[in-house]
Design an enzyme around this catalytic site. Structure first.
Site, short mmCIF file in Angstrom:
data_model
loop_
_atom_site.label_atom_id
_atom_site.label_comp_id
_atom_site.label_asym_id
_atom_site.label_seq_id
_atom_site.Cartn_x
_atom_site.Cartn_y
_atom_site.Cartn_z
N CYS A 30 22.47 40.62 21.04
CA CYS A 30 22.39 40.63 19.57
C CYS A 30 20.92 40.56 19.14
O CYS A 30 20.18 39.69 19.60
CB CYS A 30 23.17 39.43 19.03
SG CYS A 30 22.84 39.06 17.31
N CYS A 42 29.50 39.00 13.42
CA CYS A 42 28.09 38.61 13.43
C CYS A 42 27.32 39.47 12.42
O CYS A 42 27.42 40.70 12.46
CB CYS A 42 27.51 38.79 14.82
SG CYS A 42 25.72 38.61 14.85
N TYR A 88 -7.04 2.20 6.47
CA TYR A 88 -6.37 0.99 5.97
C TYR A 88 -6.33 -0.16 6.96
O TYR A 88 -5.75 -1.19 6.67
CB TYR A 88 -4.95 1.32 5.51
CG TYR A 88 -4.14 2.15 6.49
CD1 TYR A 88 -3.73 1.62 7.69
CD2 TYR A 88 -3.81 3.46 6.18
CE1 TYR A 88 -3.00 2.37 8.58
CE2 TYR A 88 -3.08 4.23 7.08
CZ TYR A 88 -2.68 3.69 8.27
OH TYR A 88 -1.97 4.43 9.16
N GLU A 99 0.86 -1.20 0.00
CA GLU A 99 0.00 0.00 0.00
C GLU A 99 0.89 1.24 0.00
O GLU A 99 2.01 1.18 0.46
CB GLU A 99 -0.83 0.07 1.30
CG GLU A 99 -1.72 -1.11 1.52
CD GLU A 99 -2.30 -1.13 2.95
OE1 GLU A 99 -2.30 -0.07 3.62
OE2 GLU A 99 -2.74 -2.20 3.37
N ASP A 135 1.58 10.25 3.78
CA ASP A 135 2.32 11.14 4.67
C ASP A 135 1.33 12.09 5.35
O ASP A 135 1.08 13.20 4.89
CB ASP A 135 3.34 11.93 3.84
CG ASP A 135 4.45 12.48 4.72
OD1 ASP A 135 4.48 12.15 5.92
OD2 ASP A 135 5.28 13.23 4.19
N LYS A 166 10.94 2.98 2.31
CA LYS A 166 10.99 4.43 2.15
C LYS A 166 11.53 4.81 0.77
O LYS A 166 12.54 4.25 0.33
CB LYS A 166 11.88 5.04 3.22
CG LYS A 166 11.35 4.83 4.63
CD LYS A 166 10.23 5.78 4.96
CE LYS A 166 10.80 7.02 5.59
NZ LYS A 166 9.79 7.85 6.21
N CYS A 182 24.88 41.91 14.55
CA CYS A 182 25.28 42.97 15.48
C CYS A 182 26.75 43.38 15.30
O CYS A 182 27.21 44.30 15.98
CB CYS A 182 25.03 42.53 16.92
SG CYS A 182 26.06 41.15 17.43
N CYS A 190 28.09 33.92 17.98
CA CYS A 190 28.07 35.33 18.35
C CYS A 190 27.81 35.31 19.84
O CYS A 190 26.81 34.76 20.29
CB CYS A 190 26.93 36.05 17.62
SG CYS A 190 26.49 37.62 18.38
N LYS A 197 2.40 4.56 1.48
CA LYS A 197 2.54 5.08 2.85
C LYS A 197 2.16 6.56 2.80
O LYS A 197 2.90 7.39 2.29
CB LYS A 197 3.97 4.89 3.34
CG LYS A 197 4.16 5.28 4.79
CD LYS A 197 5.50 4.78 5.30
CE LYS A 197 5.66 5.04 6.77
NZ LYS A 197 5.64 6.45 7.12
#
Ligand code: IVH
Length: 674
Positions: free
Chosen positions: A434, A411, A230, A114, A118, A317, A414, A429, A116
């Site tokens: 920040c 950064c 199912y 069947e 999601d 999968k 900042c 950072c 699968k």
């Protein structure tokens, strides 16, 4: 004559049910929308005149008016298991070998393949043909009751279709399946949300799961949810096979996905999986693999299950979906804990249900390893996780003159110089002031799994921080004093400000564990927060605890305990907590008074694999009953619960003469205590 009215009402319900079935399950409507609406109106009118004749299964009763406060817990009579995954041919053949070796020699084995789906799994309980309750999977043993929300889904029958060819009695059954959203419906929904400035859902699955947890069924009814069923379970009825059950479910009026196939050999199974994978892109809904099930229910019973998965079924999968696109720019994003992460800004492409315009590049090492540069043509992929990633660069298409990417020096938010700890790949950072860290902390605080402040998303936080309305979490609770100023902000109407303010007030009811998680202490995820909250019961007890005391808690390691200690050592943090306390947030758990029982103050060690729960779930049950869970066996241990393949802990328990119990005995104890 009331008899006549009653008959017409029944007749109308039957007609409407049939049209619902044709429209929502078969997708073959036979009447126009106006004709359908006229039937509904007639039924509504008759029911309004004769309210005593309204029954919960009437098509007019799909959308309830009552808000759900807390979703009630329901225990699944049969645990809702999950599936082990396979990713390739060999693993699939291994599964077939395991099935064969566990069954008597020479047995004929058939499989059903069947898609699968999601989505979010659901369990529907029908008594005497009527939908009684609907529940989420939860932890597999206990789920949440979401009946009012599921009733709004038109492809879920409130009453099972009568069909003369059905021989079984089906008076008490459970039907399981998946709630999902069609890709197009999902895109439309997200577009509407975008227009309203609301937070977008990452994919159809999140969107379905989020919708099912809404507290207002009227809102749920407006979302395009759908369901494929199912699995058919009955406590007192024997079924032959999965294939027959799917046919039976169809006859009962359920929406059964039509892409299932009966296979006689594992080669046929593999072919069916590959066919589904090919079809994947042409389906209206998302699938992330195939599910292979031993067809015979008798054989399924012999095979049984281990830990949380059945031995008679497995998922195959599919490969993550990939697309080509171009990196227009590499930017650096500052997270709430100061980590600076590279992000690829992409030419937007559609992939797995949504449009992707950014992908994470993880860290600078990753960029160097794959030599990823601005302007590169790349392959992106969306795996199990929501955020897509860049898998490879198409070097043959690299633009002449492109330059290797350099790490950032300061950064981007900042301008503070960045710091790279020895042995770590991330740049940090260290300026806690920040602006990006401030925004990140606030976003985390308001997020669904934390304080769950509906409406306070990324965009609004950015705006409020820039306008200096917000700086720390505690400021969120002072926003109510700035109502007029907020309304004055262009874009925000009076109504949305009031909705936001009431969502903020509402969030004060979040339990201690969620508040603790919301504080955003480094390494303290939702699970660790729950464990800490259960152990300490109050923030004061936690603040006063030593680092050793914290790290002695089951599954709380030194990095968590060190980080907790550091967090509370900061005066600024303590000040914020004091302000939040004054606002009335929960900083202690009103511990339920647990009656003295077999678990009270007893210490347990779990070892080996349990078939009905994960060790984590079993541990939570013990804690909930007032027991303790420790990781190693000592003289102080009261019980060792030994699952399959228990090893050295079991030997040690034997040598110390500690009471050893089986999973079955443990379940008996739970039943006796709870
Ligand atoms: S069978 C014991 N069939 O996948 C059998 N599951 O990890 C368990 N799912 O939680 C489920 N499509 O929500 C089965 N055709 C299908 C499915 C399916 C999707 C989901 C289900 C389950 C998860 C398995």
């Amino acid at each position: 004559m009331p008899g006549k009215v009653e008959k017409r009402i029944e007749e109308l319900r039957e007609i409407i049910r049939e049209h619902d079935y044709k429209y929502y399950v078969l997708a073959e409507p036979v009447i126009s929308d106006q004709e359908y609406d006229a039937l509904i109106k007639e039924l509504e009118k008759l029911e309004a005149e004769n309210p005593q004749l309204i029954t919960p299964d009437s098509p007019t009763q799909r959308v309830g008016k009552d808000l759900t406060k807390d979703f009630k817990q329901v225990e699944h009579k049969v645990p809702m298991l999950s599936l082990a995954n396979t990713y390739n041919e060999e693993e699939l053949f291994d599964f077939d070998r395991r099935v064969r070796s566990a069954l008597p020699e020479g047995e004929k084995i058939e499989y059903v393949v069947e898609p699968k789906i999601d989505g979010a799994s659901v369990s529907l309980h029908y008594v005497n043909g009527y939908l009684q309750t609907a529940a989420t999977r939860g932890d597999g043993t206990v789920g949440e009751e979401i009946t009012a929300n599921v009733k709004t889904i038109r492809s879920v029958p409130l009453k099972i279709k009568e069909n003369k060819s059905i021989k079984n009695s089906l008076s008490d059954i459970e039907v399981r399946g998946e709630i999902f959203m069609k890709i197009n419906d999902f895109r439309k929904l997200n577009k509407e949300r975008e227009e309203k400035g609301e937070k977008l859902f990452a994919n159809p699955r999140n969107s379905s799961a989020g919708t099912l947890k809404l507290q207002d069924p009227q809102l749920v009814a407006r979302r395009p949810l759908n369901a494929f069923l199912y699995q058919l379970i009955s406590v007192d009825e024997e079924f032959e096979s999965q294939y027959d059950n799917l046919q039976l479910l169809k006859k009962m009026g359920f929406n059964v996905n039509r892409e299932f196939k009966l296979c006689k050999t594992i080669d046929e199974v593999l072919m069916a999986c590959r066919e589904l994978e090919e079809k994947r892109d042409s389906l209206e809904y998302e699938i992330d693999g195939a599910v292979i099930k031993v067809n015979s229910v008798r054989q399924q019973k012999i095979l049984g299950s281990i830990a949380k998965s059945p031995r008679w079924a497995v998922a195959f999968k599919f490969k993550a979906k990939q697309e080509f696109t171009t990196i227009n720019k590499i930017t650096w994003q500052v997270g709430r804990t100061g980590t600076v992460t590279p992000v690829a800004e992409l030419t937007p492409v559609f992939l797995s249900g949504s449009t992707i315009s950014r992908a994470t590049l993880h860290n600078f090492d990753e960029i160097t390893r794959k030599d990823i540069r601005e302007g590169d043509r790349v392959v992106i992929e969306k795996g199990g996780e929501v955020i897509p990633k860049v898998v490879a660069v198409v070097l043959s298409e690299r633009k002449p003159g492109s330059k290797p990417t350099k790490p950032p020096e300061v950064c981007p938010a900042c301008g503070t110089s960045l710091f790279k700890p020895e042995g770590e790949v991330a740049y940090y950072c260290e300026n806690t002031e920040c602006p990006d860290q401030i925004k990140g902390r606030l976003e985390h605080f308001a997020a669904r799994g934390a304080m769950d402040i509906e409406g306070l998303g990324e965009a609004l936080i950015e705006l409020f921080v820039d306008k200096k309305f917000l700086h720390t979490y505690a400021d969120i609770y002072d926003l109510k004093n700035k109502r007029e100023e907020l309304i004055a902000i262009e874009r925000l109407g009076e109504k949305s400000v009031d909705n936001l303010l009431s969502a903020i007030e509402e969030s004060k009811n979040q339990p201690f564990a969620k508040v603790l998680f919301a504080l955003g202490i480094r390494y303290v995820g939702a699970g660790a927060a729950r464990k800490l909250a259960t152990h300490f019961n109050s923030i004061d007890a936690m603040i006063n605890a030593s680092e050793e005391e914290i790290s002695e808690i089951h599954e709380i390691g030194p990095s968590i305990s060190g980080s907790v200690k550091k967090f509370f050592a900061s005066e600024a943090n303590i000040k914020i907590i004091d302000r939040l306390k004054k606002h009335g947030l929960n900083f202690s758990s009103q511990k339920e008074i647990i009656k003295e029982n077999l678990f009270t103050s007893k210490s347990f060690v779990l070892t080996g694999t349990l078939s009905g729960f994960s060790r984590e779930d079993a541990g939570e049950k013990i804690l909930a009953l007032g027991g303790k869970v420790v990781s190693s066996v000592s003289k102080k241990t009261d019980f060792v619960i030994a699952g399959e393949n228990a090893g050295s802990k079991l030997d040690k328990a034997k040598s110390l003469g500690i009471k050893i119990i089986t999973e079955e005995e443990f379940i008996n104890m739970l039943n006796e205590a709870g």
